[in-house]
Every structure is written in C-alpha cells, then in structure tokens.
Design a protein around this motif. Sequence first.
Motif: not given
Length: 122
Positions: A54-55, A58-59, A61-62, A90, A95-96, A105-106
């Motif tokens: 999941r991290w 997130i990264t 999409l960042q 998420l 978070l998303l 998107t994040c």
Amino acid sequence: MTRTLSIRNQQDWQAAVRDSAAAVRAAVETGRYQGEVLNFEGPGDFFRHLTPGRWTIITTLQETSAMGVRELARAVGRDVRRVHDDVSALLKLGLLEKTERGALTCPFSDIHVDMHVGRQVA
C-alpha cells in the motif's frame, strides 16, 4: 493548495478527537491550512492498514499523475485484483482520492508518520 498529512498513533481516541478539534479551531481563527491527521490506535493497527504494498501505491501516485487501477498495477508490478483491494482500503482511509473521471490520485504532497512504541505516558 499543497495538502499535508500527519499519521499518528494515539490509543486514546477521545484525545485524538480533541486534538483534531483544536486544529480546526486554529484553522478558523488564523485562516490558515493546518494539515490533516490520520490516527491509528497503535503500531499494530497502523501496520495492519498500511502494508508495504500500500505504501508503494501511495508513493507511486505521489510521483505521477492520476491513473486507473490497471495502469497503477502495471506501474507497481502487481496483480490488478490485489491492487484494487489495496486501493479500496486506501480510499476508505482517505489516503487516496478519485478524480471526476475516476482516476486515482494521492492528494498529499507530504506524509509524516509520528509513531510512539511502548507505554504511552500522559
């Protein structure tokens, strides 16, 4: 506006709500964005919800523009179904987010994790 997120672990959920209310008051009084907070009751709860996979989502999409689940699965090198499951979790955590067209998107340019392990002293 650049959005930021602080992730913490605070076992006392009532204290976490009081802290959030104080941040909202400060934002109203100053007219300035105070950032956002996501609270977990403890490290175990944090790690159960925010797995390494999941991290990575997130990264990824960042660092990129919005994308769909299939494109995201290719980008992270994982099975579409597993990525879909992780994205659903998420999204529930906030978070998303999804764009108007349904792309992922994040919204946070910076995520800070503040975690205390051990006996918490008031």
